[in-house]
Design a protein around this motif. Structure first.
Motif, short mmCIF file in Angstrom:
data_model
loop_
_atom_site.label_atom_id
_atom_site.label_comp_id
_atom_site.label_asym_id
_atom_site.label_seq_id
_atom_site.Cartn_x
_atom_site.Cartn_y
_atom_site.Cartn_z
N ARG A 60 5.89 -9.36 -12.71
CA ARG A 60 5.52 -8.09 -11.92
C ARG A 60 3.95 -7.51 -12.27
O ARG A 60 3.17 -7.15 -11.41
CB ARG A 60 6.26 -7.01 -12.42
CG ARG A 60 7.57 -7.23 -11.75
CD ARG A 60 8.77 -6.11 -11.79
NE ARG A 60 8.94 -5.51 -13.31
CZ ARG A 60 9.66 -6.00 -13.97
NH1 ARG A 60 10.92 -6.88 -13.71
NH2 ARG A 60 9.96 -5.62 -15.35
N SER A 61 3.45 -7.81 -13.46
CA SER A 61 2.39 -7.22 -13.85
C SER A 61 1.07 -7.87 -13.23
O SER A 61 0.18 -7.40 -12.80
CB SER A 61 1.92 -7.30 -15.49
OG SER A 61 0.70 -6.63 -16.00
N LEU A 62 1.41 -9.21 -13.03
CA LEU A 62 0.38 -10.05 -12.57
C LEU A 62 0.43 -10.30 -11.13
O LEU A 62 -0.28 -11.04 -10.45
CB LEU A 62 0.27 -11.45 -13.38
CG LEU A 62 0.09 -11.29 -14.81
CD1 LEU A 62 0.27 -12.81 -15.48
CD2 LEU A 62 -1.21 -10.72 -15.32
N GLY A 63 1.44 -9.51 -10.74
CA GLY A 63 1.76 -9.69 -8.94
C GLY A 63 2.22 -11.11 -8.56
O GLY A 63 1.97 -11.81 -7.66
N VAL A 64 2.94 -11.73 -9.70
CA VAL A 64 3.44 -13.31 -9.31
C VAL A 64 4.84 -12.91 -9.47
O VAL A 64 5.58 -13.83 -10.27
CB VAL A 64 2.81 -14.20 -10.23
CG1 VAL A 64 3.29 -15.61 -9.93
CG2 VAL A 64 1.34 -13.95 -10.62
N GLY A 65 5.52 -12.43 -8.33
CA GLY A 65 6.73 -12.42 -8.30
C GLY A 65 7.57 -13.63 -7.99
O GLY A 65 8.76 -13.84 -8.06
N GLU A 66 6.83 -14.65 -7.38
CA GLU A 66 7.22 -15.91 -7.01
C GLU A 66 7.82 -16.84 -8.24
O GLU A 66 8.31 -17.71 -8.02
CB GLU A 66 6.24 -16.68 -6.30
CG GLU A 66 5.82 -16.26 -5.09
CD GLU A 66 4.84 -15.07 -4.91
OE1 GLU A 66 4.70 -14.51 -4.05
OE2 GLU A 66 4.36 -14.78 -6.23
N PHE A 67 7.53 -16.38 -9.49
CA PHE A 67 8.11 -16.95 -10.55
C PHE A 67 9.39 -17.06 -10.70
O PHE A 67 10.21 -18.06 -11.16
CB PHE A 67 7.58 -16.29 -11.93
CG PHE A 67 7.95 -17.20 -13.22
CD1 PHE A 67 6.73 -18.29 -13.58
CD2 PHE A 67 8.91 -17.14 -13.90
CE1 PHE A 67 6.94 -18.93 -14.62
CE2 PHE A 67 9.09 -18.00 -15.34
CZ PHE A 67 8.33 -18.62 -15.56
N ALA A 68 10.23 -16.12 -9.92
CA ALA A 68 11.63 -16.19 -10.01
C ALA A 68 12.06 -17.28 -9.10
O ALA A 68 13.33 -17.88 -9.41
CB ALA A 68 12.17 -14.95 -9.12
N LEU A 69 11.42 -17.77 -8.17
CA LEU A 69 11.59 -19.15 -7.56
C LEU A 69 12.00 -20.44 -8.39
O LEU A 69 12.93 -21.02 -8.19
CB LEU A 69 10.72 -19.37 -6.81
CG LEU A 69 10.08 -18.75 -5.13
CD1 LEU A 69 8.98 -19.23 -4.89
CD2 LEU A 69 11.22 -18.47 -4.35
N ILE A 70 11.29 -20.54 -9.43
CA ILE A 70 11.56 -21.63 -10.31
C ILE A 70 12.78 -21.31 -11.31
O ILE A 70 13.02 -22.27 -12.12
CB ILE A 70 10.45 -22.05 -11.35
CG1 ILE A 70 9.76 -21.05 -11.77
CG2 ILE A 70 9.35 -22.45 -10.11
CD1 ILE A 70 9.59 -21.28 -13.49
N GLU A 71 13.33 -20.19 -11.31
CA GLU A 71 14.35 -19.98 -12.11
C GLU A 71 15.74 -19.98 -11.38
O GLU A 71 16.79 -20.18 -11.88
CB GLU A 71 14.40 -18.42 -12.68
CG GLU A 71 13.16 -18.10 -13.68
CD GLU A 71 13.26 -16.85 -14.07
OE1 GLU A 71 12.74 -16.53 -15.18
OE2 GLU A 71 13.47 -15.81 -13.11
#
Length: 450
Positions: free
Chosen positions: A127-138
């Motif tokens: 969220r802090s880095l604006g990379v919400g797409e990390f949730a995709l790999i979870e």
């Protein structure tokens, strides 16, 4: 994250821990600038870290495509490190379970660190880095079908273990689960794969390279030859059980299932630690280096030589003789040699080899014909078990065809099926199990296309 504090699980093959190091660097730098939730990190820092995190996501997705991973890709990656990382503990536990000693305390220390890797919450960082797409790999859903590196069975093992490790309550539970995995499957390439071939590394060194996929044939799939299959399995059963066993030569007519039997035992006995290494004639000189790599492992290895035979001018069999028995170094107890051949005696013999009347043919200058014969037979004599596979007669051939047709659900009357099979074998190699299988493949393929 404390990767630098690892003691036992400190090195991994092929630099596979590079992604772990990059993720650790991102987390540590983010922590230095983001003590208040990211407000103190400048936009340039956040953009740089975001770019690096996207690069890590890219690599995790790439690995998913390469290895067939699914679910939590971060956990799958960490698990992949643990199941391929060969060290004193993992190799000690392979195929036999836990070991004793102080190393258990060191491993428990490392599991504490790996548990931090598994349980780290990337949501705040994303969220802090604006990379919400990390949730995709979870919660990643992979594509169906075989991958280029691992088959479906291996993928299921790694992804299943990743789920278990991700749910562990503490480091001790992680250690117990991982140790159980080593005891059941082993570690590294020998733990994950069934079959291997000899290759060359970048520096020209001899390597043992895995074969990702082999034919999933079982002994029950091979119709007939019950006595031959029993003789082979009896010898293999003794071998994997740690009892005395012999090198084995499967010889006889072409297309009778000799090679398929060896492939079948690779599938049948994999869970009991059997591994098969395929070797070709031109690689016999590399056998000693291969044996040096496998003799200390807790697996049973079969060196498999398919369609083995030699002409008069070929001398590679001398390397093989020394390896089987006769050299100064004792052959490891976890190694046998299985070979298939159309020749019982492996090395081509001529009538001139057996001339005993004192007449030396013009083409022969050998004064000691008996010695020549013994030299050519000596290789075959080094196989303690020999199994003959003969061509089936017409009735046996038809029984094979009928059984294969029933398994494939071929909708033909038995009379028509056998009539067509008889026509087929006359122009396709004669009576053999291979010819029967080729005929059934033709019939099923033709009907699927209509």
């Amino acid at each position: 994250m404390r990767k630098r504090e690892l003691m036992v699980y400190r090195t991994f093959p092929d630099g596979r821990d590079g992604l772990l190091s990059r993720m650790e660097d991102i987390v540590e730098e983010y922590g230095k600038h983001a003590g208040d939730g990211g407000n103190t990190a400048g936009s340039s820092v956040r953009e740089r870290l975001a770019g690096q995190l996207y690069g890590c996501i890219h690599e995790l997705i790439t690995q998913a495509g390469t290895y067939g991973f699914h679910g939590n890709l971060w956990h799958c990656y960490l698990t992949h490190l643990l199941v391929t990382g060969e060290n004193g503990y993992s190799r000690g536990c392979e195929m036999r379970g836990g070991i004793q000693g102080t190393i258990n305390q060191a491993v428990l220390h490392d599991m504490e660190i790996f548990r931090e890797f598994f349980t780290y919450d990337f949501s705040l960082l994303g969220r802090s880095l604006g990379v919400g797409e990390f949730a995709l790999i979870e919660h990643y859903e992979g594509s169906s079908g075989e991958t280029g590196v691992y088959n479906a069975r291996i993928c299921q093992c790694i992804c299943g273990l990743a789920r278990e490790l991700g749910q562990c309550a503490d480091a001790g539970e992680m250690k117990d689960i991982l140790t159980e995995f080593y005891g059941k499957y082993g570690v590294g390439k020998f733990g994950l794969y069934k079959c291997f071939r000899i290759g060359r590394g970048g520096g020209g060194e001899v390597t043992v390279e895995p074969i990702p996929r082999i034919t999933h044939v079982r002994l029950d799939d091979l119709v007939g030859y019950e006595l031959q299959k029993k003789k082979l399995t009896d010898n293999t059963e003794a071998f994997v059980a740690g009892r005395r066993a012999n090198n084995c030569l499967l010889f006889g007519d072409a297309g009778t299932g000799k090679s398929s039997c060896v492939k079948a035992i690779a599938n049948e006995y994999y869970d009991r630690g059997l591994r098969v290494i395929e070797v070709y004639k031109h690689q016999f000189q590399d056998l000693n280096e291969v044996i040096a790599q496998i003799k200390g492992r807790n697996y049973k290895f079969i060196i498999f030589m398919d369609d083995l035979s030699f002409e008069d001018f070929e001398i590679e069999y001398k390397y093989l003789k020394a390896v089987i028995e006769g050299g100064l170094e004792k052959k490891p107890s976890n190694l046998l040699i299985y070979a298939t051949s159309n020749r019982r005696h492996l090395i081509r013999e001529n009538y001139g080899d057996k001339t005993e009347d004192g007449h030396v043919p013009e083409v022969r200058q050998d004064m000691h014909t008996s010695d020549t014969v013994q030299e050519k037979l000596s290789l075959a004599y080094r196989f303690g078990v020999t199994i003959y596979f003969g061509t089936p007669d017409k009735k046996q051939f038809q029984a094979i065809v009928g059984t294969l047709a029933d398994r494939q659900g071929v909708a033909m009357s038995r009379e028509e099926l056998l009539l067509e099979a008889n026509k087929w074998e006359l122009s396709h190699g004669g009576l053999s199990g291979r010819t029967a299988q080729q005929f059934i493949d033709y019939v099923t393929g033709s009907r699927e296309g209509t």
